[in-house]
Design a protein around this motif. Structure first.
Motif, PDB file in Angstrom:
ATOM      1  N   ILE A 147       4.845  -0.123  11.066  1.00 55.34           N
ATOM      2  CA  ILE A 147       4.058  -0.913  10.106  1.00 55.34           C
ATOM      3  C   ILE A 147       3.051  -1.782  10.849  1.00 55.34           C
ATOM      4  O   ILE A 147       1.871  -1.851  10.461  1.00 55.34           O
ATOM      5  CB  ILE A 147       4.972  -1.769   9.201  1.00 55.34           C
ATOM      6  N   LEU A 148       3.476  -2.419  11.917  1.00 53.14           N
ATOM      7  CA  LEU A 148       2.555  -3.245  12.707  1.00 53.14           C
ATOM      8  C   LEU A 148       1.412  -2.396  13.271  1.00 53.14           C
ATOM      9  O   LEU A 148       0.245  -2.797  13.223  1.00 53.14           O
ATOM     10  CB  LEU A 148       3.298  -3.961  13.833  1.00 53.14           C
ATOM     11  N   ASP A 149       1.760  -1.224  13.788  1.00 55.12           N
ATOM     12  CA  ASP A 149       0.723  -0.331  14.319  1.00 55.12           C
ATOM     13  C   ASP A 149      -0.252   0.091  13.228  1.00 55.12           C
ATOM     14  O   ASP A 149      -1.466   0.112  13.442  1.00 55.12           O
ATOM     15  CB  ASP A 149       1.350   0.914  14.955  1.00 55.12           C
ATOM     16  N   LEU A 150       0.266   0.450  12.060  1.00 57.60           N
ATOM     17  CA  LEU A 150      -0.588   0.878  10.955  1.00 57.60           C
ATOM     18  C   LEU A 150      -1.490  -0.259  10.464  1.00 57.60           C
ATOM     19  O   LEU A 150      -2.660  -0.027  10.133  1.00 57.60           O
ATOM     20  CB  LEU A 150       0.252   1.421   9.802  1.00 57.60           C
ATOM     21  N   ILE A 151      -0.946  -1.454  10.413  1.00 52.95           N
ATOM     22  CA  ILE A 151      -1.754  -2.604   9.990  1.00 52.95           C
ATOM     23  C   ILE A 151      -2.881  -2.852  10.994  1.00 52.95           C
ATOM     24  O   ILE A 151      -4.021  -3.110  10.613  1.00 52.95           O
ATOM     25  CB  ILE A 151      -0.870  -3.857   9.799  1.00 52.95           C
ATOM     26  N   LYS A 152      -2.571  -2.743  12.289  1.00 52.04           N
ATOM     27  CA  LYS A 152      -3.609  -2.899  13.318  1.00 52.04           C
ATOM     28  C   LYS A 152      -4.674  -1.811  13.176  1.00 52.04           C
ATOM     29  O   LYS A 152      -5.874  -2.093  13.258  1.00 52.04           O
ATOM     30  CB  LYS A 152      -3.000  -2.819  14.721  1.00 52.04           C
ATOM     31  N   GLU A 153      -4.240  -0.570  12.965  1.00 46.41           N
ATOM     32  CA  GLU A 153      -5.186   0.528  12.782  1.00 46.41           C
ATOM     33  C   GLU A 153      -6.072   0.286  11.568  1.00 46.41           C
ATOM     34  O   GLU A 153      -7.288   0.501  11.614  1.00 46.41           O
ATOM     35  CB  GLU A 153      -4.446   1.864  12.610  1.00 46.41           C
ATOM     36  N   SER A 188       0.849  -1.187   0.000  1.00 45.29           N
ATOM     37  CA  SER A 188       0.000   0.000   0.000  1.00 45.29           C
ATOM     38  C   SER A 188       0.883   1.236   0.000  1.00 45.29           C
ATOM     39  O   SER A 188       1.693   1.426   0.915  1.00 45.29           O
ATOM     40  CB  SER A 188      -0.893   0.005   1.251  1.00 45.29           C
ATOM     41  N   SER A 189       0.704   2.078  -1.020  1.00 45.87           N
ATOM     42  CA  SER A 189       1.507   3.300  -1.072  1.00 45.87           C
ATOM     43  C   SER A 189       1.117   4.249   0.060  1.00 45.87           C
ATOM     44  O   SER A 189       1.965   4.941   0.625  1.00 45.87           O
ATOM     45  CB  SER A 189       1.372   3.986  -2.426  1.00 45.87           C
ATOM     46  N   TYR A 190      -0.173   4.257   0.417  1.00 47.90           N
ATOM     47  CA  TYR A 190      -0.610   5.104   1.528  1.00 47.90           C
ATOM     48  C   TYR A 190       0.083   4.685   2.828  1.00 47.90           C
ATOM     49  O   TYR A 190       0.617   5.529   3.548  1.00 47.90           O
ATOM     50  CB  TYR A 190      -2.129   5.044   1.701  1.00 47.90           C
ATOM     51  N   LEU A 191       0.055   3.395   3.133  1.00 50.71           N
ATOM     52  CA  LEU A 191       0.680   2.921   4.374  1.00 50.71           C
ATOM     53  C   LEU A 191       2.194   3.114   4.341  1.00 50.71           C
ATOM     54  O   LEU A 191       2.806   3.415   5.363  1.00 50.71           O
ATOM     55  CB  LEU A 191       0.328   1.455   4.628  1.00 50.71           C
ATOM     56  N   ALA A 192       2.792   2.975   3.167  1.00 51.24           N
ATOM     57  CA  ALA A 192       4.236   3.188   3.049  1.00 51.24           C
ATOM     58  C   ALA A 192       4.580   4.652   3.307  1.00 51.24           C
ATOM     59  O   ALA A 192       5.538   4.954   4.035  1.00 51.24           O
ATOM     60  CB  ALA A 192       4.720   2.752   1.670  1.00 51.24           C
ATOM     61  N   GLU A 193       3.807   5.570   2.737  1.00 51.42           N
ATOM     62  CA  GLU A 193       4.049   6.997   2.962  1.00 51.42           C
ATOM     63  C   GLU A 193       3.833   7.357   4.433  1.00 51.42           C
ATOM     64  O   GLU A 193       4.606   8.116   5.020  1.00 51.42           O
ATOM     65  CB  GLU A 193       3.122   7.840   2.086  1.00 51.42           C
ATOM     66  N   GLU A 194       2.783   6.813   5.008  1.00 57.40           N
ATOM     67  CA  GLU A 194       2.498   7.068   6.421  1.00 57.40           C
ATOM     68  C   GLU A 194       3.624   6.520   7.306  1.00 57.40           C
ATOM     69  O   GLU A 194       4.009   7.149   8.287  1.00 57.40           O
ATOM     70  CB  GLU A 194       1.150   6.432   6.799  1.00 57.40           C
TER      71      GLU A 194
END
Length: 176
Positions: free
Chosen positions: A73-79, A33-39
Motif C-alpha cells: 500500500i505504501l509503495d502504491l501510494i508513492k507511485e 480506492s478500489s483500483y489500489l485495493a485490487e492492485e
C-alpha cells in the motif's frame, strides 16, 4: 530437495480464498480506492507465492500477508503520488504555452518550408516523399525508378542542407 508445487498451489489457493477479501478491505480502508485495493491484493499474493517457494519464514501467514499488504500500500501510494506529480508538471507545461510559442513555431515552419523549397527539385521530391508521405527508401526508389542508395544519399544531402540553413537562420535571429 525439490519443491512440492502441487502442495504449494493447494496451500496458496487456500490462503487466497481465506485472505484476499480481507486484504482488499484492509487496502480499501487505507486508500479509499478500489483500483489500489485490487492492485494491492494482486501484489500481495504474488509476493506471498514467491515467499512460499523461495523462503522458509517462521511468521504466521496472516502476519506475512498484512506485512506485505502494508508495504505494498505504501509503495502504491508513492507511485500514485509520483504519477500525479508528473501529470501536474505536464499540465503546467501545457498551460505555460504562450502565443509567442505559436508564433515561433509558425516562423520555424515557414523557414523550414522555405529551405525545403530551395532544394534541387529531385532532392526536394525525395525528401517530401520520405518525410511528408512517410514512404520507405525502397518505396521511393520504386516510385521514382531510382536505386535505394540514391534515395538514401539524396535524403542525407537534404538533411545536411536543412540543418545548415536552419542553423544559419537561428544564428541570424539571435544576432538581430
Amino acid at each position: 530437495m525439490g519443491i512440492n508445487y502441487s502442495l504449494n498451489i493447494q496451500t496458496f489457493e487456500g490462503y487466497y480464498d481465506q485472505w484476499s477479501a480481507k486484504v482488499y478491505q484492509y487496502a480499501f480502508n487505507k486508500t479509499r480506492s478500489s483500483y489500489l485495493a485490487e492492485e494491492t491484493v494482486q501484489r500481495v499474493f504474488i509476493k506471498l507465492w514467491k515467499n512460499l517457494n523461495e523462503k522458509n519464514i517462521d511468521a504466521t501467514v496472516e502476519s506475512q500477508i498484512f506485512c506485505i499488504a502494508r508495504t505494498t500500500i505504501l509503495d502504491l501510494i508513492k507511485e500514485e503520488y509520483n504519477r500525479k506529480k508528473l501529470l501536474q508538471a505536464e499540465n503546467e507545461l501545457i498551460q505555460h504555452h504562450s502565443p509567442q510559442d505559436d508564433y515561433y513555431a509558425k516562423q520555424l515552419e515557414a523557414t523550414l518550408q522555405h529551405i525545403i523549397n530551395q532544394l534541387p527539385e529531385k532532392r526536394k521530391q525525395i525528401f517530401m516523399l520520405s518525410r511528408y508521405s512517410n514512404l520507405s527508401h525502397k518505396q521511393i526508389a520504386n516510385k521514382l525508378s531510382i536505386s535505394s542508395k540514391t534515395v538514401e544519399n539524396q535524403i542525407a544531402l537534404a538533411l545536411k542542407a536543412i540543418r545548415k540553413a536552419l542553423l544559419l537562420s537561428i544564428l541570424m535571429l539571435n544576432l538581430f
